[in-house]
Design a protein around this motif. Structure first.
Motif, mmCIF file in Angstrom:
data_model
loop_
_atom_site.group_PDB
_atom_site.id
_atom_site.type_symbol
_atom_site.label_atom_id
_atom_site.label_comp_id
_atom_site.label_asym_id
_atom_site.label_seq_id
_atom_site.Cartn_x
_atom_site.Cartn_y
_atom_site.Cartn_z
ATOM 1 N N ASP A 182 0.833 -1.213 0.000
ATOM 2 C CA ASP A 182 0.000 0.000 0.000
ATOM 3 C C ASP A 182 0.859 1.251 0.000
ATOM 4 O O ASP A 182 0.459 2.284 -0.566
ATOM 5 N N GLN A 219 1.869 1.434 -3.803
ATOM 6 C CA GLN A 219 0.738 1.751 -4.678
ATOM 7 C C GLN A 219 0.138 3.113 -4.340
ATOM 8 O O GLN A 219 -0.397 3.801 -5.223
ATOM 9 N N GLY A 220 0.232 3.509 -3.079
ATOM 10 C CA GLY A 220 -0.248 4.830 -2.693
ATOM 11 C C GLY A 220 0.570 5.940 -3.330
ATOM 12 O O GLY A 220 0.026 6.964 -3.763
ATOM 13 N N HIS A 265 -0.431 6.185 -6.867
ATOM 14 C CA HIS A 265 -1.743 6.839 -6.900
ATOM 15 C C HIS A 265 -1.595 8.359 -6.865
ATOM 16 O O HIS A 265 -2.270 9.083 -7.616
ATOM 17 N N GLU A 300 -0.266 9.649 -10.258
ATOM 18 C CA GLU A 300 -1.204 9.553 -11.379
ATOM 19 C C GLU A 300 -2.423 10.452 -11.227
ATOM 20 O O GLU A 300 -3.053 10.806 -12.229
ATOM 21 N N ASN A 301 -2.778 10.821 -10.002
ATOM 22 C CA ASN A 301 -3.971 11.634 -9.775
ATOM 23 C C ASN A 301 -3.580 13.085 -9.536
ATOM 24 O O ASN A 301 -3.118 13.462 -8.448
ATOM 25 N N CYS A 303 -4.338 15.379 -6.452
ATOM 26 C CA CYS A 303 -3.761 15.085 -5.137
ATOM 27 C C CYS A 303 -2.629 16.060 -4.814
ATOM 28 O O CYS A 303 -1.673 16.192 -5.582
ATOM 29 N N TYR A 360 -8.205 6.088 -3.195
ATOM 30 C CA TYR A 360 -7.291 4.954 -3.072
ATOM 31 C C TYR A 360 -7.972 3.799 -2.324
ATOM 32 O O TYR A 360 -8.610 3.997 -1.298
#
Length: 297
Positions: free
Chosen positions: A202, A205-206, A209, A212-213, A216, A281
Protein backbone atom coordinates in the motif's frame (compact mmCIF):
# COMPACT_ATOMS: atom_id res chain seq x y z
CA UNK A 1 8.29 10.21 -17.67
CA UNK A 2 11.56 11.03 -15.90
CA UNK A 3 11.79 10.50 -12.14
CA UNK A 4 14.41 11.63 -9.63
CA UNK A 5 14.42 9.66 -6.41
CA UNK A 6 16.36 10.06 -3.15
CA UNK A 7 16.67 7.33 -0.55
CA UNK A 8 16.92 4.72 -3.31
CA UNK A 9 18.59 2.05 -1.20
CA UNK A 10 15.96 2.18 1.55
CA UNK A 11 13.07 -0.27 1.93
CA UNK A 12 10.44 1.90 0.25
CA UNK A 13 12.39 3.30 -2.69
CA UNK A 14 14.23 0.07 -3.46
CA UNK A 15 10.86 -1.67 -3.88
CA UNK A 16 9.32 1.30 -5.69
CA UNK A 17 11.96 1.33 -8.43
CA UNK A 18 10.82 -1.96 -10.06
CA UNK A 19 7.23 -0.66 -10.18
CA UNK A 20 8.31 2.58 -11.86
CA UNK A 21 11.06 1.05 -14.00
CA UNK A 22 9.30 1.61 -17.37
CA UNK A 23 10.04 5.25 -16.56
CA UNK A 24 13.47 6.85 -16.82
CA UNK A 25 14.71 6.78 -13.21
CA UNK A 26 17.63 8.61 -11.61
CA UNK A 27 18.58 7.88 -8.00
CA UNK A 28 20.55 10.27 -5.82
CA UNK A 29 22.60 8.36 -3.26
CA UNK A 30 25.67 8.93 -1.12
CA UNK A 31 26.78 5.33 -1.72
CA UNK A 32 26.54 4.46 -5.42
CA UNK A 33 28.18 1.04 -5.00
CA UNK A 34 25.62 -0.04 -2.39
CA UNK A 35 22.72 1.33 -4.43
CA UNK A 36 23.91 -0.49 -7.57
CA UNK A 37 24.07 -3.72 -5.60
CA UNK A 38 20.46 -3.28 -4.48
CA UNK A 39 18.91 -1.72 -7.59
CA UNK A 40 21.05 -3.05 -10.42
CA UNK A 41 22.99 -1.23 -13.11
CA UNK A 42 20.12 -0.06 -15.32
CA UNK A 43 19.39 2.93 -13.08
CA UNK A 44 21.14 6.27 -13.52
CA UNK A 45 22.87 7.12 -10.24
CA UNK A 46 23.79 10.59 -8.99
CA UNK A 47 26.37 10.93 -6.22
CA UNK A 48 25.88 14.71 -6.06
CA UNK A 49 23.31 17.32 -7.05
CA UNK A 50 25.81 20.17 -7.15
CA UNK A 51 26.21 20.02 -10.94
CA UNK A 52 22.48 20.61 -11.50
CA UNK A 53 21.17 24.13 -12.10
CA UNK A 54 17.54 23.05 -11.80
CA UNK A 55 15.33 19.95 -12.05
CA UNK A 56 13.49 20.88 -15.24
CA UNK A 57 14.42 17.59 -16.93
CA UNK A 58 12.39 15.62 -14.35
CA UNK A 59 8.63 15.17 -14.22
CA UNK A 60 8.51 13.65 -10.73
CA UNK A 61 10.75 14.00 -7.66
CA UNK A 62 10.40 11.48 -4.80
CA UNK A 63 12.37 12.59 -1.75
CA UNK A 64 12.45 9.93 0.98
CA UNK A 65 16.11 10.05 2.04
CA UNK A 66 17.14 10.42 5.66
CA UNK A 67 19.25 8.94 8.44
CA UNK A 68 17.30 6.04 10.07
CA UNK A 69 15.53 7.44 13.10
CA UNK A 70 15.59 4.31 15.28
CA UNK A 71 19.02 2.79 14.59
CA UNK A 72 20.90 4.74 17.27
CA UNK A 73 20.13 6.34 20.62
CA UNK A 74 19.01 9.96 20.41
CA UNK A 75 22.06 11.80 21.67
CA UNK A 76 22.24 15.47 20.77
CA UNK A 77 24.75 14.65 18.06
CA UNK A 78 22.54 11.92 16.61
CA UNK A 79 19.52 14.24 16.60
CA UNK A 80 21.52 16.75 14.56
CA UNK A 81 22.53 14.02 12.09
CA UNK A 82 18.88 12.94 11.71
CA UNK A 83 17.75 16.54 11.17
CA UNK A 84 20.55 17.45 8.79
CA UNK A 85 20.01 14.37 6.60
CA UNK A 86 16.39 15.41 5.99
CA UNK A 87 16.39 19.17 6.13
CA UNK A 88 19.49 20.00 4.08
CA UNK A 89 18.67 17.65 1.21
CA UNK A 90 15.03 18.74 1.08
CA UNK A 91 16.03 22.40 1.03
CA UNK A 92 18.51 21.71 -1.79
CA UNK A 93 15.88 19.90 -3.85
CA UNK A 94 13.32 22.65 -3.31
CA UNK A 95 15.81 25.32 -4.38
CA UNK A 96 16.57 23.37 -7.57
CA UNK A 97 12.84 23.04 -8.31
CA UNK A 98 12.29 26.77 -7.80
CA UNK A 99 15.31 27.63 -9.96
CA UNK A 100 13.76 26.20 -13.12
CA UNK A 101 11.34 27.53 -15.70
CA UNK A 102 9.67 24.16 -16.29
CA UNK A 103 9.89 22.41 -12.90
CA UNK A 104 8.69 18.87 -12.03
CA UNK A 105 4.93 18.29 -11.97
CA UNK A 106 5.06 16.83 -8.47
CA UNK A 107 7.33 16.62 -5.43
CA UNK A 108 6.55 13.71 -3.11
CA UNK A 109 8.39 14.27 0.15
CA UNK A 110 8.67 12.14 3.25
CA UNK A 111 7.49 12.76 6.77
CA UNK A 112 6.11 10.52 9.50
CA UNK A 113 3.23 10.18 11.92
CA UNK A 114 5.75 11.28 14.54
CA UNK A 115 4.54 14.72 13.45
CA UNK A 116 1.54 14.20 15.73
CA UNK A 117 3.69 13.48 18.79
CA UNK A 118 2.35 11.51 21.76
CA UNK A 119 -1.44 11.34 21.59
CA UNK A 120 -4.44 9.79 23.30
CA UNK A 121 -6.41 6.91 21.77
CA UNK A 122 -8.70 9.23 19.80
CA UNK A 123 -8.56 8.79 16.02
CA UNK A 124 -6.74 11.64 14.28
CA UNK A 125 -6.45 12.53 10.60
CA UNK A 126 -4.69 15.16 8.52
CA UNK A 127 -6.85 17.96 9.95
CA UNK A 128 -5.41 17.42 13.43
CA UNK A 129 -3.13 20.25 14.51
CA UNK A 130 -0.40 19.99 17.12
CA UNK A 131 2.37 22.14 18.53
CA UNK A 132 4.79 20.66 21.04
CA UNK A 133 8.48 20.33 21.84
CA UNK A 134 8.86 16.62 21.12
CA UNK A 135 11.79 15.84 18.85
CA UNK A 136 9.73 13.78 16.38
CA UNK A 137 7.20 16.60 15.92
CA UNK A 138 9.81 19.32 15.42
CA UNK A 139 11.76 17.11 13.02
CA UNK A 140 8.74 16.37 10.84
CA UNK A 141 7.18 19.83 11.05
CA UNK A 142 10.28 21.58 9.70
CA UNK A 143 10.85 18.83 7.11
CA UNK A 144 7.31 19.38 5.81
CA UNK A 145 7.66 23.16 5.88
CA UNK A 146 10.77 23.00 3.70
CA UNK A 147 9.12 20.68 1.16
CA UNK A 148 6.01 22.81 0.89
CA UNK A 149 8.10 25.75 -0.34
CA UNK A 150 8.31 23.98 -3.74
CA UNK A 151 4.56 24.33 -4.32
CA UNK A 152 3.50 26.49 -7.26
CA UNK A 153 1.03 26.52 -10.11
CA UNK A 154 3.44 24.19 -11.93
CA UNK A 155 4.46 21.89 -9.06
CA UNK A 156 2.15 20.17 -6.61
CA UNK A 157 3.62 18.90 -3.33
CA UNK A 158 2.47 15.74 -1.55
CA UNK A 159 3.71 15.05 1.98
CA UNK A 160 3.69 11.44 3.24
CA UNK A 161 3.14 11.09 6.99
CA UNK A 162 4.13 7.46 7.11
CA UNK A 163 3.31 4.93 9.82
CA UNK A 164 5.13 1.67 10.59
CA UNK A 165 5.83 0.03 7.23
CA UNK A 166 5.26 -3.73 7.39
CA UNK A 167 6.95 -6.13 4.99
CA UNK A 168 8.66 -9.50 5.03
CA UNK A 169 11.38 -7.87 2.92
CA UNK A 170 12.80 -5.83 5.80
CA UNK A 171 12.04 -2.88 8.00
CA UNK A 172 10.31 -2.93 11.38
CA UNK A 173 8.53 -6.27 10.99
CA UNK A 174 11.75 -8.12 10.22
CA UNK A 175 13.18 -6.88 13.53
CA UNK A 176 10.04 -7.92 15.44
CA UNK A 177 9.89 -11.45 14.06
CA UNK A 178 12.97 -12.87 15.80
CA UNK A 179 11.78 -12.73 19.44
CA UNK A 180 8.23 -13.75 18.46
CA UNK A 181 9.50 -16.79 16.58
CA UNK A 182 11.36 -17.80 19.74
CA UNK A 183 8.15 -17.46 21.74
CA UNK A 184 9.57 -14.44 23.57
CA UNK A 185 7.37 -11.78 22.02
CA UNK A 186 4.69 -9.74 23.76
CA UNK A 187 3.22 -6.29 24.33
CA UNK A 188 5.31 -3.22 25.06
CA UNK A 189 4.63 -1.33 28.29
CA UNK A 190 0.85 -1.09 28.81
CA UNK A 191 0.11 -2.42 25.33
CA UNK A 192 -2.77 0.05 25.04
CA UNK A 193 -0.88 2.55 22.88
CA UNK A 194 -1.98 2.54 19.25
CA UNK A 195 0.24 1.44 16.37
CA UNK A 196 -0.55 3.01 13.02
CA UNK A 197 0.85 0.74 10.33
CA UNK A 198 0.84 0.33 6.56
CA UNK A 199 1.78 -2.63 4.39
CA UNK A 200 4.65 -2.01 1.99
CA UNK A 201 2.42 -2.78 -0.99
CA UNK A 202 0.00 0.00 0.00
CA UNK A 203 2.93 2.32 0.58
CA UNK A 204 4.13 1.72 -2.99
CA UNK A 205 0.74 1.75 -4.68
CA UNK A 206 -0.25 4.83 -2.69
CA UNK A 207 2.74 6.74 -4.07
CA UNK A 208 1.83 5.68 -7.62
CA UNK A 209 -1.74 6.84 -6.90
CA UNK A 210 -0.51 10.32 -5.93
CA UNK A 211 1.62 10.57 -9.06
CA UNK A 212 -1.20 9.55 -11.38
CA UNK A 213 -3.97 11.63 -9.77
CA UNK A 214 -3.29 15.26 -10.53
CA UNK A 215 -5.83 16.51 -8.00
CA UNK A 216 -3.76 15.08 -5.14
CA UNK A 217 -1.66 17.56 -3.17
CA UNK A 218 -0.96 18.42 0.43
CA UNK A 219 -0.52 16.14 3.44
CA UNK A 220 -1.49 12.45 3.37
CA UNK A 221 -1.39 9.98 6.24
CA UNK A 222 0.18 6.83 4.82
CA UNK A 223 -1.35 4.43 7.32
CA UNK A 224 -3.88 1.63 6.98
CA UNK A 225 -7.52 2.48 7.81
CA UNK A 226 -7.50 0.20 10.86
CA UNK A 227 -4.78 1.00 13.41
CA UNK A 228 -4.51 -1.40 16.35
CA UNK A 229 -3.20 -1.29 19.90
CA UNK A 230 0.22 -2.72 20.61
CA UNK A 231 -1.52 -5.52 22.54
CA UNK A 232 -3.64 -6.42 19.51
CA UNK A 233 -0.63 -6.18 17.19
CA UNK A 234 1.44 -8.49 19.41
CA UNK A 235 -1.36 -11.04 19.75
CA UNK A 236 -2.00 -11.08 16.00
CA UNK A 237 1.69 -11.53 15.20
CA UNK A 238 2.04 -14.34 17.75
CA UNK A 239 -1.08 -16.03 16.36
CA UNK A 240 0.26 -15.94 12.82
CA UNK A 241 3.45 -17.66 14.00
CA UNK A 242 1.62 -20.12 16.31
CA UNK A 243 3.57 -18.78 19.27
CA UNK A 244 2.52 -17.51 22.71
CA UNK A 245 2.22 -13.81 23.50
CA UNK A 246 3.28 -13.70 27.13
CA UNK A 247 6.51 -11.75 27.57
CA UNK A 248 5.64 -8.10 28.29
CA UNK A 249 8.45 -5.57 27.84
CA UNK A 250 8.33 -3.12 30.76
CA UNK A 251 8.60 0.60 30.14
CA UNK A 252 11.53 1.10 32.53
CA UNK A 253 13.60 -1.40 30.54
CA UNK A 254 12.95 0.45 27.29
CA UNK A 255 13.76 3.78 28.93
CA UNK A 256 17.07 2.37 30.11
CA UNK A 257 17.96 1.02 26.68
CA UNK A 258 16.60 3.73 24.41
CA UNK A 259 16.25 6.88 26.49
CA UNK A 260 14.03 9.51 24.86
CA UNK A 261 13.60 7.33 21.75
CA UNK A 262 11.46 4.95 23.84
CA UNK A 263 8.61 7.46 23.41
CA UNK A 264 8.15 6.11 19.85
CA UNK A 265 6.98 2.73 21.18
CA UNK A 266 5.70 3.53 24.69
CA UNK A 267 3.28 6.14 23.35
CA UNK A 268 1.37 6.07 20.10
CA UNK A 269 -1.10 7.70 17.76
CA UNK A 270 -4.33 6.36 16.28
CA UNK A 271 -3.83 7.79 12.80
CA UNK A 272 -6.31 7.28 9.96
CA UNK A 273 -5.77 8.03 6.23
CA UNK A 274 -8.82 10.19 5.57
CA UNK A 275 -7.41 12.16 2.64
CA UNK A 276 -5.95 9.11 0.89
CA UNK A 277 -9.29 7.30 1.11
CA UNK A 278 -11.18 10.40 -0.02
CA UNK A 279 -8.91 10.64 -3.08
CA UNK A 280 -10.14 7.20 -4.18
CA UNK A 281 -7.29 4.95 -3.07
CA UNK A 282 -8.35 1.37 -2.23
CA UNK A 283 -6.12 -0.38 0.28
CA UNK A 284 -4.74 -3.80 -0.62
CA UNK A 285 -4.17 -4.56 3.07
CA UNK A 286 -6.74 -2.66 5.16
CA UNK A 287 -6.69 -5.21 8.01
CA UNK A 288 -3.70 -6.40 10.05
CA UNK A 289 -4.88 -10.02 9.97
CA UNK A 290 -4.39 -10.08 6.19
CA UNK A 291 -0.82 -8.85 6.58
CA UNK A 292 0.12 -11.53 9.08
CA UNK A 293 -1.66 -14.28 7.19
CA UNK A 294 0.95 -13.69 4.49
CA UNK A 295 3.69 -14.70 6.95
CA UNK A 296 2.41 -18.26 6.82
CA UNK A 297 2.88 -18.51 3.06
Amino acid sequence: MKILMTGGSGLICSNLVPILRPCDIAVYTRNVAKAEQILGHKIHFLSTLSHLKNLDEYDVVINLAGEPIVDKKWTQDQKRIIEKSRWELTEKIVNLIKAGDNPPNILISGSAIGYYGNQTNDAIDEQFTVENDEFSHKLCAHWEFLAQQAESDKTRVCILRTGIVLSKRGGALAKMLFPFRLGLGGPIASGQQYMSWIHLEDMLQGIVHLIENKDCQGVYNFTAPNPVTNQEFSQELARSLSRPCLVRVPEFMLRGLLGEMADLVVYGQRVVPTRLLDSGYKFVYPELSRVFDCLRK
